[in-house]
Design a protein around this motif. Structure first.
Motif, PDB file in Angstrom:
ATOM      1  N   LEU A  66      -8.910   5.361   1.954  1.00 41.43           N
ATOM      2  CA  LEU A  66      -8.259   4.460   1.114  1.00 41.43           C
ATOM      3  C   LEU A  66      -8.618   4.712  -0.212  1.00 41.43           C
ATOM      4  O   LEU A  66      -9.901   5.076  -0.570  1.00 41.43           O
ATOM      5  CB  LEU A  66      -8.908   2.994   1.463  1.00 41.43           C
ATOM      6  CG  LEU A  66      -8.213   1.891   0.976  1.00 41.43           C
ATOM      7  CD1 LEU A  66      -6.734   1.592   1.225  1.00 41.43           C
ATOM      8  CD2 LEU A  66      -9.173   0.446   1.007  1.00 41.43           C
ATOM      9  N   PHE A  93     -15.723  -3.871   1.014  1.00 48.69           N
ATOM     10  CA  PHE A  93     -14.211  -3.963   0.309  1.00 48.69           C
ATOM     11  C   PHE A  93     -13.897  -5.288   0.954  1.00 48.69           C
ATOM     12  O   PHE A  93     -13.637  -5.610   1.869  1.00 48.69           O
ATOM     13  CB  PHE A  93     -13.163  -3.174   0.451  1.00 48.69           C
ATOM     14  CG  PHE A  93     -11.716  -3.157  -0.253  1.00 48.69           C
ATOM     15  CD1 PHE A  93     -11.814  -3.899  -1.535  1.00 48.69           C
ATOM     16  CD2 PHE A  93     -10.899  -3.031   0.441  1.00 48.69           C
ATOM     17  CE1 PHE A  93     -10.652  -4.059  -2.111  1.00 48.69           C
ATOM     18  CE2 PHE A  93      -9.619  -3.247  -0.184  1.00 48.69           C
ATOM     19  CZ  PHE A  93      -9.602  -3.798  -1.436  1.00 48.69           C
ATOM     20  N   THR A 126      -5.679  -4.402  -9.249  1.00 47.91           N
ATOM     21  CA  THR A 126      -6.029  -3.406  -8.170  1.00 47.91           C
ATOM     22  C   THR A 126      -4.697  -3.055  -7.423  1.00 47.91           C
ATOM     23  O   THR A 126      -3.786  -3.692  -7.247  1.00 47.91           O
ATOM     24  CB  THR A 126      -6.912  -3.896  -7.036  1.00 47.91           C
ATOM     25  OG1 THR A 126      -7.805  -4.385  -7.791  1.00 47.91           O
ATOM     26  CG2 THR A 126      -7.320  -2.934  -6.187  1.00 47.91           C
ATOM     27  N   TYR A 163     -10.436  -7.063  -4.094  1.00 46.74           N
ATOM     28  CA  TYR A 163      -8.864  -6.898  -4.583  1.00 46.74           C
ATOM     29  C   TYR A 163      -8.370  -7.733  -5.683  1.00 46.74           C
ATOM     30  O   TYR A 163      -8.170  -8.903  -5.400  1.00 46.74           O
ATOM     31  CB  TYR A 163      -7.938  -7.041  -3.294  1.00 46.74           C
ATOM     32  CG  TYR A 163      -6.594  -6.718  -3.694  1.00 46.74           C
ATOM     33  CD1 TYR A 163      -6.170  -5.613  -3.603  1.00 46.74           C
ATOM     34  CD2 TYR A 163      -5.445  -7.728  -3.637  1.00 46.74           C
ATOM     35  CE1 TYR A 163      -4.739  -4.869  -3.690  1.00 46.74           C
ATOM     36  CE2 TYR A 163      -4.244  -7.230  -3.697  1.00 46.74           C
ATOM     37  CZ  TYR A 163      -3.956  -6.068  -3.908  1.00 46.74           C
ATOM     38  OH  TYR A 163      -2.491  -5.790  -4.063  1.00 46.74           O
ATOM     39  N   VAL A 207       0.948  -1.288  -0.126  1.00 46.29           N
ATOM     40  CA  VAL A 207       0.109   0.120  -0.222  1.00 46.29           C
ATOM     41  C   VAL A 207       1.143   1.257  -0.170  1.00 46.29           C
ATOM     42  O   VAL A 207       1.845   1.371   0.827  1.00 46.29           O
ATOM     43  CB  VAL A 207      -0.869  -0.169   1.279  1.00 46.29           C
ATOM     44  CG1 VAL A 207      -1.618   1.263   1.213  1.00 46.29           C
ATOM     45  CG2 VAL A 207      -1.929  -1.165   0.957  1.00 46.29           C
ATOM     46  N   ILE A 248      -8.530   3.266  -3.988  1.00 43.55           N
ATOM     47  CA  ILE A 248      -8.716   2.064  -4.715  1.00 43.55           C
ATOM     48  C   ILE A 248      -8.613   2.320  -6.213  1.00 43.55           C
ATOM     49  O   ILE A 248      -9.618   2.862  -6.766  1.00 43.55           O
ATOM     50  CB  ILE A 248      -9.749   1.233  -4.119  1.00 43.55           C
ATOM     51  CG1 ILE A 248      -9.878   1.158  -2.812  1.00 43.55           C
ATOM     52  CG2 ILE A 248      -9.514  -0.148  -4.836  1.00 43.55           C
ATOM     53  CD1 ILE A 248     -11.297   0.309  -2.240  1.00 43.55           C
ATOM     54  N   LEU A 281      -3.655  -0.172  -4.227  1.00 44.77           N
ATOM     55  CA  LEU A 281      -4.041   0.620  -3.008  1.00 44.77           C
ATOM     56  C   LEU A 281      -3.225   1.753  -2.752  1.00 44.77           C
ATOM     57  O   LEU A 281      -1.961   1.731  -2.843  1.00 44.77           O
ATOM     58  CB  LEU A 281      -4.293  -0.506  -2.039  1.00 44.77           C
ATOM     59  CG  LEU A 281      -5.176  -1.503  -2.264  1.00 44.77           C
ATOM     60  CD1 LEU A 281      -5.160  -2.382  -0.890  1.00 44.77           C
ATOM     61  CD2 LEU A 281      -6.556  -1.126  -2.472  1.00 44.77           C
ATOM     62  N   SER A 299     -11.802   4.253 -10.111  1.00 45.82           N
ATOM     63  CA  SER A 299     -10.875   4.793  -9.221  1.00 45.82           C
ATOM     64  C   SER A 299     -11.769   5.503  -8.053  1.00 45.82           C
ATOM     65  O   SER A 299     -12.112   6.472  -8.245  1.00 45.82           O
ATOM     66  CB  SER A 299      -9.483   5.668  -9.710  1.00 45.82           C
ATOM     67  OG  SER A 299      -8.825   5.320 -10.703  1.00 45.82           O
ATOM     68  N   PRO A 319     -10.406  -1.331  -8.669  1.00 42.60           N
ATOM     69  CA  PRO A 319     -11.134  -2.530  -7.907  1.00 42.60           C
ATOM     70  C   PRO A 319     -11.843  -3.700  -8.855  1.00 42.60           C
ATOM     71  O   PRO A 319     -12.399  -2.991  -9.854  1.00 42.60           O
ATOM     72  CB  PRO A 319     -11.893  -1.768  -6.851  1.00 42.60           C
ATOM     73  CG  PRO A 319     -12.233  -0.593  -7.457  1.00 42.60           C
ATOM     74  CD  PRO A 319     -11.226  -0.282  -8.262  1.00 42.60           C
TER      75      PRO A 319
END
Length: 667
Positions: free
Chosen positions: A318, A299, A347, A343, A224, A320, A349, A262, A323
């Motif tokens: 968060l 999620f 994907t 995920y 991440v 993403i 993060l 996004s 996704p």
């Protein structure tokens, strides 16, 4: 900066002030040992007292609840007893390791500069680079909170490497970057560059060969990237890439046609680890996200992906990118939304971590009155206060976290918006709320300063074993709130971080640990009725009709009754026990020592220990042997823990005798 006065409880609070003489706290050996250990592990008062008020608040030693929890954990591990040396050695080792992970030596210059602005708290499973080198080991669920020191390509290959350091280490370690992140470093404007913070988990360690090379981290998909909204580049990235889509704009049909999204949302909650038997036993975690419009989506993390949840924290944001979108009908998730996020293989993060604020909390005068000489010296008005306030983290709602508070918390000092509270006191009432849908119990706990009701919530059913009136309990992870009628209420949930409940009166280690107890003569019991007493006694008399066996609820240890419908109901949990029952003794005996005789009662394992036989074995004896059996035990000697259970206005009375033996050990 806000100052919170915690030494002035509301006059309309439900907490009642008690006569301190009823509570021999200054004489209780367990409390004295915690204070002694604190003085050993903490710097001298003079060291604490230096500097201005803000600096004085940063006490160098562990919090009171940290020491108490560690001592009780050791007692549970060493059921035969502990010594002062064992406890101090364990405390010192644990505290030295914690300080070592927090005390940086020489580190890369870019990290040293960034550390000046670093205000984020560490995640639960975080390990440091120095710890990896020291132990030459890394578990898959460990978290690395790192800073990119350099990005380079292995000579003769197209393999990207990240050189990583952290805020607590002098060493760095190289990571083989997973190919799913190559597009983030392949250009000069890539986001994975020197100075970028990244969180990692699910890492395998390639250890160094003997005398050659150094450890490296193998590629992990679970990475991440941290963003800072105050940095122009990151703010532009967030605005350009993540602000055009919202949860309401997601279309499952469009996603199936290859449209990517996004998304930018706040983490509202992180669910527990689930094992789905209907899906072959696969594990799952649900992360609840709320976007800027207030819409909520789940999620989902599946299988090995669940370790990603170790990198998240509630109230962080968060981001993403791409996704995987799936219909809720395919996920077995209870939600009103039509889609869930997953995920996927593409994907990526990004995380804007929640930064806890700090609040200066004034130390109450009750700390000096009830907590011994060390804190009293810090608050001595004749010398001027050496330690008048401490800094504690505060969340966005203004709740102050007391989990690292250096002193013991007393009931008189509790008020709303306090979290991470630990209490040590006597149980004076306990019952289940029958009008609550969930498994919720109400516990009344009392210390030297007052009484408060705590609401205990359990995921399924009571899971703390037998707890009775007069038992001494240590509870950590409490949250306090102010009710509509201005009363202070306490709440506890077994799944909350830092939540623990230890029945100190029933710990076997207490009987053989002279550093935590002081032998008491039976004649002295009446002088201090709010404590667990350790006594050496012999069995003076056991009448056959005082040895009874009944069915007890195995989960809580309390007796059951048979309803007219034929169901077996627990008298404490007020639930149908089904097959979760066992036979247990209800025993009344007369104990004696050189000073006095006392009548007391006991049940469960304690009664079995005194009778030296199990309830099932006793019931299998012929009737004439059952009659003669109790007399054969007279004059047998035991070390016992005994408490006063003589409380009025309570729903949990199990015997009319005022004394209960909570633990016994044959000598």
């Amino acid at each position: 900066m806000v100052h919170a006065e915690i030494n002035k409880p509301s006059t309309t609070s439900s907490m009642e002030i008690e006569d301190p003489q009823l509570f021999p706290e200054s004489e209780e050996q367990f409390i004295k040992f915690i204070d002694y250990a604190s003085s050993i592990l903490s710097p001298d008062d003079d060291d604490i007292g230096g500097g201005d008020g803000e600096e004085r608040g940063r006490a160098g030693g562990p919090g009171w609840s940290w020491i108490a929890s560690r001592v009780l954990r050791t007692c549970i591990s060493y059921s035969s007893g502990v010594t002062s040396a064992i406890l101090l050695s364990d405390l010192s080792k644990a505290w030295d390791e914690q300080r070592r992970t927090c005390a940086p030596r020489k580190m890369p210059e870019c990290i040293s500069e960034m550390k000046k602005k670093h205000r984020r708290g560490r995640l639960a499973n975080t390990v440091t680079v120095d710890m990896i080198y020291e132990k030459n080991f890394l578990s898959l669920n460990s978290v690395l909170e790192t800073v990119v020191v350099d990005v380079f390509v292995l000579p003769g290959t197209n393999i990207y490497m990240l050189k990583l350091g952290d805020y607590w280490s002098s060493n760095t370690i190289d990571l083989y970057l997973h190919r799913r992140y190559y597009d983030l470093v392949s250009t000069t404007s890539g986001i994975l560059k020197k100075g970028r913070e990244v969180f990692l988990t699910g890492c395998y360690l390639r250890t160094a060969n003997v005398g050659f090379g150094h450890p490296r981290l193998l590629p992990t998909e679970y990475l991440v990237i941290l963003l800072d909204e105050d940095q122009d580049d990151d703010a532009m990235l967030i605005g350009a890439q993540f602000c055009s889509d919202s949860f309401s704009s997601i279309s499952l049909n469009a996603a199936n046609r290859g449209v990517s999204y996004s998304l930018y949302a706040r983490i509202a909650s992180i669910g527990p680890l689930e094992t789905l038997k209907q899906l072959g036993g696969i594990q799952r975690k649900q992360i609840s996200l709320i976007d800027g419009d207030g819409m909520e989506l789940k999620f989902l993390l599946w299988g090995e992906q669940v370790v990603l949840a170790n990198l998240f924290s509630v109230r962080s944001t968060l981001a993403i990118d791409r996704p995987f979108i799936v219909s809720t009908t395919e996920t077995a998730v209870e939600t009103c939304a039509e889609v869930c996020l997953e995920y996927g293989s593409a994907t990526q993060l990004y995380l804007v971590p929640f930064i806890q604020q700090e609040e200066q909390v004034c130390i109450s005068l009750s700390q000096g009155r009830f907590q011994g000489s060390r804190i009293a010296a810090c608050l001595d008005p004749t010398q001027g206060p050496k330690l008048s306030q401490v800094k504690l983290p505060c969340d966005s709602q203004g709740s102050v976290d007391f989990s690292n508070y250096p002193f013991r918390s007393f009931i008189i000092d509790l008020h709303g918006k306090m979290t991470g509270i630990s209490l040590y006191g006597v149980v004076t009432d306990l019952f289940r709320e029958t009008d609550s849908v969930k498994s919720t119990f109400r516990l009344r706990i009392q210390d030297a300063t007052g009484t408060i009701w705590a609401k205990l919530r359990f995921a399924e059913s009571w899971s703390l074993g037998r707890v009775g009136l007069g038992h001494i309990a240590y509870i950590s992870g409490l949250t306090c709130a102010t009710a509509a009628d201005e009363r202070t209420e306490a709440f506890w949930s077994e799944n909350d971080a830092g939540a623990a409940f230890v029945n100190v009166s029933s710990l076997p280690a207490m009987l053989n640990s002279s550093c935590l107890n002081k032998l008491c003569a039976l004649a002295d019991l009446s002088s201090s009725i709010r404590s667990t007493h350790i006594c050496k006694v012999w069995l003076d008399q056991i009448e056959r009709w005082h040895v009874n066996t009944r069915l007890a609820h195995a989960s809580c240890g309390h007796f059951t009754t048979t309803l007219p419908s034929g169901l077996t109901e627990c008298l404490f949990c007020r639930c149908d026990c089904g097959t979760d029952v066992k036979r247990a003794f209800h025993l009344r005996i007369t104990i004696a020592d050189e000073s006095a005789k006392f009548s007391a009662w006991c049940t469960g394992q304690t009664a079995s220990e005194l009778l030296q036989i199990s309830p099932d074995e006793f019931c299998e004896l012929p009737e004439e042997e059952q009659v003669m059996f109790p007399a054969s035990l007279e004059n047998e000697r035991y070390m016992i823990a005994i408490v006063s259970c003589n409380f009025q206005d309570t729903r949990l009375r199990e015997d009319d005798l005022p004394w209960e033996i909570t633990r016994a050990l044959k000598l």
